[in-house]
Structure formats: C-alpha cells, structure tokens
Design an enzyme around this catalytic site. Sequence first.
Site, mmCIF file in Angstrom:
data_model
loop_
_atom_site.group_PDB
_atom_site.id
_atom_site.type_symbol
_atom_site.label_atom_id
_atom_site.label_comp_id
_atom_site.label_asym_id
_atom_site.label_seq_id
_atom_site.Cartn_x
_atom_site.Cartn_y
_atom_site.Cartn_z
ATOM 1 N N LYS A 238 0.845 -1.202 0.000
ATOM 2 C CA LYS A 238 0.000 0.000 0.000
ATOM 3 C C LYS A 238 0.877 1.249 0.000
ATOM 4 O O LYS A 238 2.024 1.200 0.444
ATOM 5 C CB LYS A 238 -0.867 0.018 1.275
ATOM 6 C CG LYS A 238 -1.981 -0.998 1.317
ATOM 7 C CD LYS A 238 -2.745 -0.909 2.633
ATOM 8 C CE LYS A 238 -3.881 -1.923 2.694
ATOM 9 N NZ LYS A 238 -4.948 -1.678 1.722
ATOM 10 N N ARG B 299 -10.339 -11.565 2.051
ATOM 11 C CA ARG B 299 -11.152 -12.649 1.488
ATOM 12 C C ARG B 299 -10.402 -13.976 1.521
ATOM 13 O O ARG B 299 -11.006 -15.040 1.609
ATOM 14 C CB ARG B 299 -11.590 -12.269 0.067
ATOM 15 C CG ARG B 299 -10.448 -12.099 -0.895
ATOM 16 C CD ARG B 299 -10.824 -11.299 -2.134
ATOM 17 N NE ARG B 299 -10.914 -9.859 -1.872
ATOM 18 C CZ ARG B 299 -11.241 -8.958 -2.787
ATOM 19 N NH1 ARG B 299 -11.516 -9.324 -4.028
ATOM 20 N NH2 ARG B 299 -11.290 -7.684 -2.476
HETATM 21 N N1 BES Z 1 -8.134 -3.817 4.585
HETATM 22 C C1 BES Z 1 -8.261 -3.404 3.241
HETATM 23 C C2 BES Z 1 -9.551 -2.658 2.962
HETATM 24 C C3 BES Z 1 -9.570 -1.207 3.378
HETATM 25 C C4 BES Z 1 -8.822 -0.272 2.703
HETATM 26 C C5 BES Z 1 -10.401 -0.789 4.378
HETATM 27 C C6 BES Z 1 -8.892 1.048 3.061
HETATM 28 C C7 BES Z 1 -10.498 0.543 4.729
HETATM 29 C C8 BES Z 1 -9.727 1.468 4.085
HETATM 30 C C9 BES Z 1 -8.258 -4.634 2.306
HETATM 31 O O1 BES Z 1 -7.461 -5.678 2.723
HETATM 32 C C10 BES Z 1 -7.729 -4.176 1.000
HETATM 33 O O2 BES Z 1 -6.587 -3.810 0.944
HETATM 34 N N2 BES Z 1 -8.572 -4.213 -0.027
HETATM 35 C C11 BES Z 1 -8.194 -3.756 -1.309
HETATM 36 C C12 BES Z 1 -8.761 -4.739 -2.307
HETATM 37 C C13 BES Z 1 -8.248 -4.522 -3.715
HETATM 38 C C14 BES Z 1 -6.779 -4.848 -3.794
HETATM 39 C C15 BES Z 1 -9.050 -5.363 -4.663
HETATM 40 C C16 BES Z 1 -8.787 -2.369 -1.514
HETATM 41 O O3 BES Z 1 -9.908 -2.118 -1.088
HETATM 42 O O4 BES Z 1 -8.091 -1.535 -2.077
HETATM 43 MN MN MN Z 2 -5.461 -5.491 2.051
#
Ligand code: BES
Ligand code: MN
Length: 488
Positions: free
Chosen positions: A270, A344
């Site tokens: 990230k 997931r």
């Molecule tokens: N924990 C995050 C989701 C999240 C991101 C919650 C920002 C709250 C704020 C999750 O594990 C994630 O990183 N999801 C990705 C999925 C994507 C790579 C398809 C997302 O939402 O960017």
């Molecule tokens: Mn994630």
Amino acid sequence: MDFRNQVLALGALAKADADALLVVLTGTKPPQGLPRPIAGAIDAAVHHGDLALKASRTLYAGRVAGVKAPRVMFAVAGDESPRAVKAALVPALNALKGLGARHLAVALVGASGPTAAHAEALATAAGDAAYLYRHTKPSAGPAPRLSKITLLSDAKAAPDVTLGLRRGAAIVEGVTMARELANRPGNHCTPTHLAEQAQELARSADLKVDVLGRKEIEKLGMGSFLAVAQGSEEPPRFIVLRYQGAAAHDAPVVLVGKGITFDSGGISIKPAAEMDEMKFDMGGAASVLGTMRAVVRLKAKVNLVGLIAACENLPSGRSVKPGDVVTSLSGQTIEILNTDAEGRLILCDALTYAERLKPKAVVDIATLTGACVIALGHHRSGMFSPEEELAQQLLAAGDAALDPCWRMPLDAEYDEVLKSHFADMANVGPRAGGAITAAMFLKRFTGKLRWAHLDIAGTGWRSGANKGATGRPVGLLTHFVLAQAQNH
Ligand code: BES
Ligand code: MN
Ligand code: ZN
C-alpha cells in the site's frame, strides 16, 4: 459505567438527586409539565438566544436556583425517535464528561416514553462518551469521573427502561472491548494477543475456546489463510470461541471475523499515507469478541460460535507473490493476483470451516474493501446476503441498534470478473464494484450455508481528528443474535 432507572414524575425534576441533571427536550415547542425553576430557565435561555429549540443544540446552565442537582444541562432532540434523542445526547454527554459530576440523571421531556430503545440509546451514547484509550498512552489522564447514569421515567415506562438499560449496558461492554482491541497498535495487538484476549474472555465469561497455531492450521488444510500469514514472523492464530445458551442440539449462529492485525498490502504494498490505519484491519475480529461478550452478559438463549482468522499481511522473502496459486480448505484453487486483497483469502477458509458447525446462520464481519467506503461512506455498513430473510433480520437489527447497514447486490453477473486462467478463481476483479466482487468471492465458499457478509471498512473506525475504532457493528450483531434466540 453503572446504569439505573428511577421513577420520578416530570413535575418533581427539580428534586432529582444527582451531581448533574440533563434535560432532553424533544420537539421544537417549549415543553409542558416541568417544575417552575426548570421551565423558567428554559424560557429565559430561549428568550435570550442562548438555546435554540433545534436538533442537537445544547446549553450548560450550571446551577439553577430551586434545582437540587448542582449542574443542569439542556439538550434538544429534533424529534422523539431514539435516533434523534441519541444525536442530542452525544454532544451533551461529551460536554458533561469533562465536568466533575459522577452521577448524572437524565430526563426526556415531551416524549411519550422513554422506551427501551431510548434507554439503550442513552446507555450506548454514555459508554461511547466515557471511553478513553489509555493502553499505550497512560498520560491521556484518568477516565472521566462520570460513572453512574440514572434515567428518570414514570412508573409505566419503568419496566421497558430497565430492559433497555440492561441491553445497552451489555452492548457498551462489547463495544468498549472491540474499540479497545482495535485501537491497540499492531505491535501490541498481534494475532497472539487476540488469542490471549479470547482466552481471557472465555475464562471470565464461561465460554469454551480453542486456539490453533500455524501447524494445526496447516494440518486442517487452510492453504489460503496460510498464504497470507506466511510473509510475517508473527505466527497466525485461528480462534474458535463457543457459547452455549441453548440446548446442545440447537444449531449455532456463527460469527466470522477478519483479524488482520496489520495490513501493509504485502508484496502489492500500500502507499505510505494513512497506512497506520491498517492496524484497524482486525475490527471484524474485535466485533466478534465484543458481541460474544455482550451476548454472554445477557445470557441469551442461543448457541453462538465465534471464528477468528488472525494474522499479519507483510512483505518479506517468504511472502506470497502476485500470480501464486494456493489451495483453499474447500479444495478450490485461487490465483492471488493482488496480495492486498488478503481479507477474502483468510475469510474463505474460515467460512469453509464454519460448515462443520452446521450453523443456522453465518455472518462474517470484515474491513474488507476501500470500495465499500466509496459506495456507502461512514454511516452504514455494507451488507450482502443471498437470503432474503437473513438480510431483513440484519437490516432490522442495525436499525434497532442505531448501527445501520445497507443491502448490496450479489447478482451472478458480478462473478464473471473472478475468472482465472490458472486457478478456479482469481482473488480480485477490476476496481469497479470492488465491494461486490469481494463478496462474490466469499460467496463461492458458502455452499449451503445461510450466509451474510458485513463490510465495515467505512464504519469500523474514524480517521482524522477523532481517529479511533468505533466498536461497530457490535450493536447490530448483538441485536441480531438476540433475535435469533427468540426465533425458535
Ligand atoms: N483492509 C483493506 C480494505 C480497506 C482499505 C479498508 C482502506 C479501509 C480502508 C483490504 O485488505 C484491502 O486492501 N482491499 C483492497 C482490495 C483490492 C486490492 C481489490 C482495496 O480495497 O483496495
Ligand atoms: Mn489489504
Ligand atoms: Zn485488509
């Protein structure tokens, strides 16, 4: 926090025996039936422009001659609904908690109540106001002195008020536990720490707990969960918590929590900005622990199992890589195209595990997608279920708890994007509809389960000046589980 109920006529409000008196005015007309000194203070405040009879206005009036309580405060609710009353209570309680009062008496004026829902709203608002994070910041000072709250009512409303306060107090305990765990930083709240907290809860609350480590998780065959966990030195934990409140043969309700104690994204790392907030990525797990706590406290006549998959998602020489294919507990293979879609990957194995419990309903709770935050913002959690009745029950539970959710679609068409050339499915689709495709991925692991998914990415914590976990959706889940207890 201690919640009481006391029968006291409105006309006797000036005699309320407490350190502070909070008078909540519902509606926009001057209230009737109040004792002289209080009615006079309101009239004067309105006349001088210090108090507008508009939603969520408050006025601290200090000492009022003729009123026994040494501090008087007024709050205005837009109408008499529990929701409006809670919106009025929040700013009033936040102001009051900074004062010296220990015992607060609250009266609702102009409403035909208070009802159980009003009482519960008062309890949860007070619990939220009184919470202070101190675990890694003892200098935050002592917790607010406010520790006892009495809701005044007439004799007719008293039994309902007692009921609502009891339920509210239990939810406060659960919400506080969930907030506290989610607020703890990733180097404190590790998967091991979550497991220890579950064990402590089990000891204190007469629950059964099993904690599985890496070896046992391998033996079970949770290849998807382990793929996420393999990049970290911190060992994963799979936690099984059992509460038996009904006959042993009664099918349990199962809650499944996402317990990523820190989500860096892994190799699909990230951006740095706000990455600290990914310590909250175990908010689903925290809400499972908090709900179990509330349900036990209420001695609900239901069997409840909490499943928590807990690990870190970190980049390292051992990390799972984009393009890697893993075999889930269900036997289905998954091509991991993005290691940041890890929630997931751990939940799918927990959902497959849930099948062996032959549950009457399974609800997973996860800070799953940024896309859900874009779709619904920070007010309602995303709710997904192919089961009409289950969806309605969750909507109703959210409304009753003032912890609302909103149903999202699960049409088969959304599933297309998960196709993979190298495995039974990919773990991500394109950006568009990301919250839905994440739910579609989970759905592939639910077989014949009566299943629902709550995406709490937008509701589990607050960013910015009031950064911190909310403890949601413990209120929703507690109401849902209680309704399941009555339903059979
Ligand atoms: N924990 C995050 C989701 C999240 C991101 C919650 C920002 C709250 C704020 C999750 O594990 C994630 O990183 N999801 C990705 C999925 C994507 C790579 C398809 C997302 O939402 O960017
Ligand atoms: Mn994630
Ligand atoms: Zn995550």
